[in-house]
Design a protein around this motif. Structure first.
Motif, PDB file in Angstrom:
ATOM      1  N   UNK A 288       0.847  -1.196  -0.157  1.00 59.27           N
ATOM      2  CA  UNK A 288      -0.027   0.191  -0.131  1.00 59.27           C
ATOM      3  C   UNK A 288       1.035   1.321  -0.087  1.00 59.27           C
ATOM      4  N   UNK A 289       0.491   1.824  -1.011  1.00 55.43           N
ATOM      5  CA  UNK A 289       1.720   3.237  -1.124  1.00 55.43           C
ATOM      6  C   UNK A 289       0.327   4.405  -0.930  1.00 55.43           C
ATOM      7  N   UNK A 290       0.506   5.518   0.209  1.00 50.36           N
ATOM      8  CA  UNK A 290      -0.330   6.366   0.361  1.00 50.36           C
ATOM      9  C   UNK A 290       0.315   7.782   0.408  1.00 50.36           C
ATOM     10  N   UNK A 291       0.075   8.528  -0.749  1.00 55.40           N
ATOM     11  CA  UNK A 291       0.768   9.633  -1.026  1.00 55.40           C
ATOM     12  C   UNK A 291      -0.296  10.851  -0.114  1.00 55.40           C
ATOM     13  N   UNK A 292      -0.474  10.718   0.850  1.00 53.54           N
ATOM     14  CA  UNK A 292      -1.266  11.665   1.643  1.00 53.54           C
ATOM     15  C   UNK A 292      -1.110  11.133   3.196  1.00 53.54           C
ATOM     16  N   UNK A 293      -1.980  11.340   4.073  1.00 47.66           N
ATOM     17  CA  UNK A 293      -1.883  10.851   5.402  1.00 47.66           C
ATOM     18  C   UNK A 293      -3.116   9.793   5.829  1.00 47.66           C
ATOM     19  N   UNK A 294      -2.744   9.496   7.105  1.00 45.19           N
ATOM     20  CA  UNK A 294      -3.946   8.503   7.634  1.00 45.19           C
ATOM     21  C   UNK A 294      -4.432   9.175   8.679  1.00 45.19           C
ATOM     22  N   UNK A 295      -6.090   9.149   8.587  1.00 46.78           N
ATOM     23  CA  UNK A 295      -6.732   9.897   9.730  1.00 46.78           C
ATOM     24  C   UNK A 295      -6.929   8.881  10.933  1.00 46.78           C
ATOM     25  N   UNK A 296      -7.813   9.599  11.708  1.00 44.38           N
ATOM     26  CA  UNK A 296      -7.800   8.759  12.942  1.00 44.38           C
ATOM     27  C   UNK A 296      -8.804   7.594  12.914  1.00 44.38           C
ATOM     28  N   UNK A 297      -8.666   6.578  13.758  1.00 43.50           N
ATOM     29  CA  UNK A 297      -9.505   5.261  13.652  1.00 43.50           C
ATOM     30  C   UNK A 297      -9.426   4.326  12.342  1.00 43.50           C
ATOM     31  N   UNK A 298      -8.422   4.655  11.353  1.00 46.48           N
ATOM     32  CA  UNK A 298      -8.508   4.074  10.391  1.00 46.48           C
ATOM     33  C   UNK A 298      -7.457   2.720  10.710  1.00 46.48           C
TER      34      UNK A 298
END
Length: 541
Positions: free
Chosen positions: A283-293
């Motif tokens: 998994x490549x995420x060009x952003x952030x990861x929010x709460x409770x994910x």
């Protein structure tokens, strides 16, 4: 008359020195055997004898040549035949010609002479006929030629090795060629492909060209490898010289194995709308990861921006957080291999190998089966609990007003147990602090607890009971931890290394020993001494 005679004598000589030398020479030649007519007769007899002998005396010959260069009457001297020599290099790749010009009526070297010798020595490849002709012409004009290259062999030309062209999808979703080194990077942007793409193609090399010596002997080109080492790994099929992707994903090259990992790429933040997210691949995420994910993958997970209170797990690979995690006391990162991260704050991180931080950690629970490394950026660890199977390295450790527990040198088997004890210890400690604070507030509110209402008194009594029970449980956990540490074998190089500053509030546990050092300027090394069951703290080099 005397003056005129003197003047004529002076005009016959270049200097007074030469005049004296001539006078001395005339004295020597005045002897009967060296008179001019007799000397000429002796010289002619010597030349005739030399000519009839059939043997060549190089020294005498050189003297005759020199004498010829000093007189305008070369015909009166002994006629010296021209001569030549052809030499071939040891590897037969070059032939050289040296020609000595004839003197007087001697026989000159001819082109036919040289060609005949070339034929005799079988020199027939790469012949420079113009150079041979030039040397013969120069000899005819009295000029010698030394080691002139007149033939050159042809060196074999090596063929080109087989090579591999690698391909991936560009940002415009077009297939493009990519450098091999880009495929070997683990933490860079993914090299993506689609199902059916030819991600690699073996280009067959050329066979090269034979060479020849000056004698015409063939020289084979260096042998070329018949194939290249490239193995089709996971999710790849080989068809002839092509390697075809069987799934959409990211291309990786590790040693000689080319594989495609299933991969999902997000060009945005991942929120609870995407959760839970389970991927058999990367998994490549060009952003952030929010709460409770909740995110789980079998391979690498790479996040470019901040992770909040999320739970991220890589079951067989790495977790790379380019910025870091602000966990809000519920963020959790688990990696089967490394966790590579900017910073960790109020989070729990567990690594099957190393935890590598580029800024630092604050009030977090870190567990690494091998090392915890915080050697770049601020390199600071403050608050929380750190467990490492081998060692911990940081620039700064501890902080005023926080408690930091350090445990190193524990076995892989012991770490999970110690981790559970540490987590429980942390929860109980938090509960104890809260209960103690509330008891203090009750104590300040009333001078005599009996004046409290029945409900308040019951609450106050329960808080006292909670404090006593919690203190007892903490003592039991501490005892259990010491028992575990006492029964494990501590690695001799286990320890803690602090490069800049040790702050207050840090508790060290290495092997079965505890240690609490005063604030000290680094560099420091804290290691375990098995013979004394003691932690040694000393200045490091």
């Amino acid at each position: 008359m005397a003056e005129a005679s003197a003047g004529s004598i002076d005009n016959d000589y270049s200097s007074r020195l030469t005049r004296r030398l001539v006078a001395r020479a005339e004295g020597v030649l005045a002897a009967e055997e060296f008179r001019g007519d007799r000397l000429d007769k002796q010289f002619i007899e010597l030349v005739d004898a030399f000519s009839l002998s059939g043997e060549r005396d190089p020294k005498l010959e050189n003297e005759l040549i020199r004498l010829a260069s000093l007189t305008n009457n070369e015909d009166a001297l002994y006629p010296v035949n021209g001569k030549f020599k052809i030499t071939v290099s040891e590897n037969n790749m070059m032939a050289r010609l040296s020609v000595t010009a004839h003197i007087g009526k001697g026989k000159p070297v001819t082109l036919n002479d040289v060609i005949g010798e070339l034929t005799r020595q079988n020199i027939r490849h790469g012949l420079l006929k113009k150079e041979v002709a030039r040397a013969i012409n120069d000899a005819g004009q009295g000029k010698d030629t030394n080691d002139l290259i007149i033939a050159r062999g042809t060196a074999p030309i090596a063929g080109s090795d087989p090579w591999i062209a690698f391909f991936c999808r560009s940002l415009d979703d077009e297939l493009m060629e990519i450098d091999e080194q880009a495929l070997r990077g683990s933490y860079e942007d993914p090299i993506l492909c689609k199902q059916g793409d030819a991600v690699a193609f073996i280009r067959q090399g050329s066979t090269g060209r034979s060479g020849y010596t000056v004698t015409g002997e063939p020289l084979k080109p260096p042998p070329q490898p018949n194939d290249v080492k490239l193995v089709a790994g996971k999710n790849l099929a080989k068809a002839g010289d092509c390697f075809i992707a069987q799934v959409d994903g990211a291309v990786f090259l590790k040693e000689d194995v080319l594989s495609v990992q299933k991969a999902i790429v997000f060009d945005r933040d991942v929120s609870t709308d995407d959760s839970p997210l389970f991927v058999d691949g990367s998994i490549y995420i060009h952003g952030g990861v929010k709460n409770n994910v909740v995110i789980e993958a079998t391979d690498d997970i790479v996040v470019d921006r901040v992770v909040e209170g999320a739970r991220i797990t890589s079951k067989s690979a790495n977790v790379i957080l380019r910025v870091g995690i602000a966990g809000r006391h519920k963020g959790q990162i688990i990696a089967a291999k490394d966790v590579d991260c900017g910073y960790i704050e109020n989070a729990t991180v567990t690594s099957g190998h190393d935890i590598i931080l580029h800024v630092g950690a604050l009030n977090s629970h870190l567990t690494a089966n091998h090392d915890i490394l915080v050697k770049t950026g601020k390199g600071s660890i403050a608050g929380g609990t750190l467990l490492a199977g081998h060692c911990i390295q940081a620039k700064r450790l501890g902080s005023y007003g926080t408690e930091t527990d350090i445990i190193t040198g524990v076995s892989v088997q012991a770490i999970p147990v110690l981790e559970q004890i540490s987590k429980k210890f942390k929860l109980l400690h938090t509960r104890l602090v809260e209960a103690t604070v509330l008891i203090s507030k009750f104590d300040r509110a009333v001078s005599e607890p009996r004046k409290l209402t029945p409900h308040e008194l019951q609450t106050y009594t329960n808080l006292q009971k909670l404090r006593i029970v919690t203190e007892h449980e903490l003592r039991q956990l501490d005892k259990q931890r010491h028992e575990i540490l006492a029964n494990i074998e501590t690695a001799p190089d286990a320890g803690v290394f602090i490069y800049q500053q040790l702050e207050p509030g840090v508790h060290f546990h290495i092997g079965d020993s505890d240690y609490e050092a005063s604030p000290t300027k680094g560099p420091l090394a804290l290691t375990y001494e098995p013979s004394r069951h003691q932690i040694i703290c000393k200045k490091a080099a």
